[in-house]
Every structure is written in structure tokens, then in C-alpha cells.
Write a protein that holds these residues in place. Structure first.
Motif, PDB file in Angstrom:
ATOM      1  N   HIS A  76      -0.955  -4.121   2.027  1.00 54.22           N
ATOM      2  CA  HIS A  76      -2.979  -3.999   1.525  1.00 54.22           C
ATOM      3  C   HIS A  76      -3.173  -5.043   2.074  1.00 54.22           C
ATOM      4  O   HIS A  76      -4.482  -5.057   2.482  1.00 54.22           O
ATOM      5  N   LEU A  77      -2.989  -5.739   2.799  1.00 51.58           N
ATOM      6  CA  LEU A  77      -3.579  -7.513   3.635  1.00 51.58           C
ATOM      7  C   LEU A  77      -3.468  -6.350   4.681  1.00 51.58           C
ATOM      8  O   LEU A  77      -5.035  -6.486   5.872  1.00 51.58           O
ATOM      9  N   LEU A  78      -3.284  -5.789   5.820  1.00 46.02           N
ATOM     10  CA  LEU A  78      -2.917  -4.873   6.161  1.00 46.02           C
ATOM     11  C   LEU A  78      -4.660  -4.180   6.788  1.00 46.02           C
ATOM     12  O   LEU A  78      -5.044  -4.131   7.268  1.00 46.02           O
ATOM     13  N   ARG A  79      -4.094  -3.433   5.348  1.00 39.77           N
ATOM     14  CA  ARG A  79      -5.849  -2.805   5.164  1.00 39.77           C
ATOM     15  C   ARG A  79      -6.692  -2.925   5.738  1.00 39.77           C
ATOM     16  O   ARG A  79      -7.328  -2.736   5.812  1.00 39.77           O
ATOM     17  N   ALA A  80      -6.490  -3.954   4.668  1.00 39.68           N
ATOM     18  CA  ALA A  80      -8.172  -4.963   4.593  1.00 39.68           C
ATOM     19  C   ALA A  80      -8.292  -5.496   5.866  1.00 39.68           C
ATOM     20  O   ALA A  80      -9.675  -5.554   6.187  1.00 39.68           O
ATOM     21  N   VAL A  81      -7.214  -6.293   7.185  1.00 36.76           N
ATOM     22  CA  VAL A  81      -7.778  -6.500   7.621  1.00 36.76           C
ATOM     23  C   VAL A  81      -7.887  -5.355   8.883  1.00 36.76           C
ATOM     24  O   VAL A  81      -9.548  -5.117   9.552  1.00 36.76           O
ATOM     25  N   CYS A  82      -8.164  -4.603   8.883  1.00 39.57           N
ATOM     26  CA  CYS A  82      -8.487  -2.816   9.719  1.00 39.57           C
ATOM     27  C   CYS A  82     -10.017  -2.846   8.555  1.00 39.57           C
ATOM     28  O   CYS A  82     -10.707  -2.635   9.668  1.00 39.57           O
ATOM     29  N   LEU A  83      -9.715  -2.648   7.157  1.00 38.11           N
ATOM     30  CA  LEU A  83     -11.135  -3.012   6.871  1.00 38.11           C
ATOM     31  C   LEU A  83     -12.026  -3.445   7.822  1.00 38.11           C
ATOM     32  O   LEU A  83     -13.431  -2.855   7.627  1.00 38.11           O
ATOM     33  N   SER A 180      -1.192   3.552  -6.598  1.00 36.15           N
ATOM     34  CA  SER A 180      -2.033   4.109  -6.949  1.00 36.15           C
ATOM     35  C   SER A 180      -3.288   3.917  -6.491  1.00 36.15           C
ATOM     36  O   SER A 180      -3.635   2.942  -5.938  1.00 36.15           O
ATOM     37  N   PRO A 181      -5.341   4.570  -6.641  1.00 36.95           N
ATOM     38  CA  PRO A 181      -5.636   5.047  -5.671  1.00 36.95           C
ATOM     39  C   PRO A 181      -6.302   3.672  -6.124  1.00 36.95           C
ATOM     40  O   PRO A 181      -6.844   1.815  -5.734  1.00 36.95           O
ATOM     41  N   SER A 182      -6.501   3.268  -7.516  1.00 34.87           N
ATOM     42  CA  SER A 182      -7.332   1.088  -8.448  1.00 34.87           C
ATOM     43  C   SER A 182      -6.188   0.465  -7.850  1.00 34.87           C
ATOM     44  O   SER A 182      -6.700  -0.167  -7.599  1.00 34.87           O
ATOM     45  N   VAL A 183      -5.016  -0.039  -7.528  1.00 34.91           N
ATOM     46  CA  VAL A 183      -4.422  -0.908  -7.717  1.00 34.91           C
ATOM     47  C   VAL A 183      -4.815  -0.709  -5.840  1.00 34.91           C
ATOM     48  O   VAL A 183      -4.853  -2.006  -5.649  1.00 34.91           O
ATOM     49  N   CYS A 184      -5.018   0.129  -5.030  1.00 33.59           N
ATOM     50  CA  CYS A 184      -4.917  -0.083  -3.466  1.00 33.59           C
ATOM     51  C   CYS A 184      -6.433  -0.643  -3.108  1.00 33.59           C
ATOM     52  O   CYS A 184      -6.969  -1.017  -2.697  1.00 33.59           O
ATOM     53  N   SER A 185      -7.715   0.086  -4.622  1.00 32.71           N
ATOM     54  CA  SER A 185      -9.531  -0.447  -4.250  1.00 32.71           C
ATOM     55  C   SER A 185      -9.295  -1.247  -4.426  1.00 32.71           C
ATOM     56  O   SER A 185      -9.694  -2.412  -3.997  1.00 32.71           O
ATOM     57  N   PHE A 186      -8.190  -2.259  -5.608  1.00 34.02           N
ATOM     58  CA  PHE A 186      -8.656  -3.395  -5.500  1.00 34.02           C
ATOM     59  C   PHE A 186      -7.870  -4.394  -4.630  1.00 34.02           C
ATOM     60  O   PHE A 186      -8.351  -5.095  -4.760  1.00 34.02           O
ATOM     61  N   TYR A 187      -6.825  -4.043  -4.609  1.00 32.76           N
ATOM     62  CA  TYR A 187      -6.062  -5.441  -3.138  1.00 32.76           C
ATOM     63  C   TYR A 187      -7.032  -5.286  -2.070  1.00 32.76           C
ATOM     64  O   TYR A 187      -7.164  -6.217  -1.698  1.00 32.76           O
ATOM     65  N   VAL A 188      -7.381  -4.233  -1.768  1.00 35.91           N
ATOM     66  CA  VAL A 188      -8.356  -4.125  -0.285  1.00 35.91           C
ATOM     67  C   VAL A 188      -9.715  -5.111   0.204  1.00 35.91           C
ATOM     68  O   VAL A 188     -10.202  -5.842   0.197  1.00 35.91           O
ATOM     69  N   GLY A 189      -9.967  -4.779  -1.861  1.00 36.13           N
ATOM     70  CA  GLY A 189     -11.185  -5.600  -2.050  1.00 36.13           C
ATOM     71  C   GLY A 189     -11.108  -7.028  -2.077  1.00 36.13           C
ATOM     72  O   GLY A 189     -11.713  -7.911  -1.515  1.00 36.13           O
ATOM     73  N   VAL A 190     -10.176  -6.989  -2.528  1.00 41.00           N
ATOM     74  CA  VAL A 190     -10.034  -8.965  -3.158  1.00 41.00           C
ATOM     75  C   VAL A 190      -9.601  -9.489  -1.459  1.00 41.00           C
ATOM     76  O   VAL A 190     -10.190 -10.336  -1.182  1.00 41.00           O
ATOM     77  N   PHE A 191      -8.730  -8.725  -1.172  1.00 38.91           N
ATOM     78  CA  PHE A 191      -8.244  -9.239   0.398  1.00 38.91           C
ATOM     79  C   PHE A 191      -9.036  -9.659   1.120  1.00 38.91           C
ATOM     80  O   PHE A 191      -9.677 -10.381   2.052  1.00 38.91           O
TER      81      PHE A 191
END
Length: 293
Positions: A76-83, A180-191
Motif C-alpha cells: 500500500h505504501l508503494l501504491r501511495a508513492v505511485c499515486l 478489501s477495497p475499503s482497506v486499499c482506499s484507506f491506506y493509500v489515502g493515509v500514506f
């Protein structure tokens, strides 16, 4: 389910997806307006702060504390970096590239997904998909026209956005295998918010009340777009809805003309058309890897 009922549901889904395209185009138009007077990093930080706060509130109210449970936080941290790379390259590009051309170049992301999928999932593209990739890149060359006097390296920023968004889509598909999508959405936003919070003090600004209002609207539009997108997929499949996402280019063109006086030249219109066809070919043969963030 009868044919008429299914058709009616498809129409609802299509209208919702058209709304997604309009909201995202509005989001980008407000972003371009703000970065004329505020640092890009500050605008991105405020956007993610508001968006993350709203998303976290909604998710916690509906899902509870289990949203914090993840098996792969580093993914999820890597997803946040890409986003973040996706968002920042797009915003920096908007400082010099018209919004219509920027938006069109970002829609090359499906072609990048086709190219990268074999490395992530071992999925090989067929001839039609490779044709879509070729058409997409021809469209890019027509838009940026590197041989012309008007060419600027800033046009490479939206292309980088498309690449980072493709990586984000593929990483999100990997994350969805366990979370889940909720978990994915939460962590990418927070990171994303935490990373920008470390950087933003070096780009701090003091927006006036109008700019504060626009920043709040910006974050709200992000949440609105994701909500409409989720609702649209309840009524129709991605194969029906995905082409409507390209309405965003039309809306962006209208905003560019009305707000910034950017009239796309004939070559840009032709290049945008090629990218549009490229995207239709890709989406006609596969399901999108993930919803846009």
C-alpha cells in the motif's frame, strides 16, 4: 432479469459514469486554477488531506476498525508513492500544458497497462491489444509533435502520469487479492497524506478564503467521483462504462476553452481521437485492472 430492465440499469450506470468524467474534469480545472497562485505540493497536500479525512470518516462509519487490518502494508505504501507521482506529474504538467492535451495524454494509461501486465501477471497481449498500444503512441506523437517549435518537455509530464497511473492500477490489483477495497482506499489515502505532510512545510502557503474553499471543494470532488464510479459499476459492467470515461477529455476541452482560453489545434484533436480509439480497443478485450484513484 428482463432485457428492458437490464437496459434501464445500463442507462443509469452510463449516466453515473458520465458524471464521473465531469467531476474529474472539474477537479482538474480547479487544480489548474489553484496552481497559478499556490505551490503544486501545497495544492496536492491539501487535496489529499481533505480527501483522506472524508474517506476515512465514511469508511470508519460503515466498516469500523477492521479497516486498519492489512496483510501487506508495504504494498500500500508503494501504491501511495505511485499515486503521488501520478498526481504531482499531472499537476506540474498543467502549469505549462493545456488541460485538454494533458487529460488526453493521461488516457494512454491503458496502453501502459497492456505493456506491463506480462511482468505483473503473466498476461500476454494479443494483436488487437498491441495495435491499440501502437495507435495510442502515434496519438501521443501527434499531440506533442516533438519536431515543432511549440514542443516543450513539459508535455512529457502527462505521459509520466499515464505510466505511474498504470503502475498504480496494477499494484492495486495485486493488493485486492488480499485486502478489501475499503482497506486499499484507506491506506493509500493515509500514506499519501503522510508523505506529502513531510514535504509540504518547504512549500507552505497562506491561501485566502476563496482558495481555501476551492481546496475543500477539490478534496470533496475526489470523494464524489469515487462514489459515483462505485455506484455506476452496480448498474453496468466495465465493458459498457469504460468508454464513457473518455468524456473527461471533452469536458476538459470545454473547461480549457471557457476558463483558460486554450483552443486545441487540429493536430491535437486528431491525436486525441487516436488515443480514444486506442483505449476502446484495450477496454474491448480486457477488464480494467482497477478503478481510478
Amino acid at each position: 432479469m428482463t432485457f428492458d430492465h437490464r437496459s434501464h440499469r445500463h442507462v443509469i450506470g452510463m449516466w453515473l459514469m458520465a458524471g464521473v468524467a465531469l467531476v474529474f474534469a472539474s477537479h482538474d480545472a480547479i487544480s489548474k486554477t489553484l496552481i497559478f497562485s499556490l505551490p503544486v505540493i501545497f495544492v496536492a497536500w491539501a487535496r489529499y488531506l481533505v480527501h483522506s479525512a472524508l474517506v476515512t470518516t465514511v469508511i470508519l462509519r460503515s466498516k469500523g476498525e477492521k479497516v486498519f487490518h492489512t496483510r501487506r502494508p508495504w504494498l500500500h505504501l508503494l501504491r501511495a508513492v505511485c499515486l503521488l507521482a501520478d498526481s504531482l506529474t499531472f499537476l506540474f504538467g498543467l502549469t505549462h500544458v493545456p488541460i485538454a492535451e494533458s487529460t488526453a495524454l493521461v488516457f494512454l494509461a491503458p496502453a501502459f497497462v497492456t505493456i506491463l501486465s506480462p511482468f505483473f501477471f503473466g498476461i500476454k497481449a494479443d494483436r488487437l491489444q498491441w495495435l491499440s498500444v501502437v495507435l495510442g503512441f502515434i496519438g501521443v506523437l501527434v499531440i506533442i509533435n516533438p519536431a515543432s517549435d511549440s514542443f516543450t518537455l513539459w508535455m512529457l509530464f502527462p505521459l509520466a502520469t499515464a505510466l505511474f497511473f498504470a503502475l498504480y492500477q496494477l499494484l492495486t490489483q495485486l493488493a485486492s487479492e488480499t485486502d478489501s477495497p475499503s482497506v486499499c482506499s484507506f491506506y493509500v489515502g493515509v500514506f499519501s497524506t503522510l508523505i506529502l505532510s513531510v514535504i509540504v512545510p518547504f512549500y507552505w502557503a497562506h491561501p485566502d478564503w476563496l482558495q481555501v474553499g476551492l481546496l475543500l471543494v477539490l478534496g470533496g470532488l475526489g470523494l464524489c467521483a469515487h462514489f459515483l464510479m462505485a455506484q455506476s459499476y452496480r448498474f453496468a459492467s466495465s465493458s459498457v462504462l469504460a468508454p464513457l470515461g473518455y468524456l473527461q477529455i471533452i469536458f476538459a476541452t470545454i473547461y480549457g476553452i471557457l476558463l483558460f482560453g486554450n483552443y486545441p489545434v487540429a493536430s491535437s484533436v486528431f491525436g486525441i481521437g487516436l488515443i480514444f480509439i486506442s483505449g476502446l480497443l484495450v477496454y474491448g478485450r480486457r477488464q480494467p485492472a482497477a478503478a481510478a484513484q
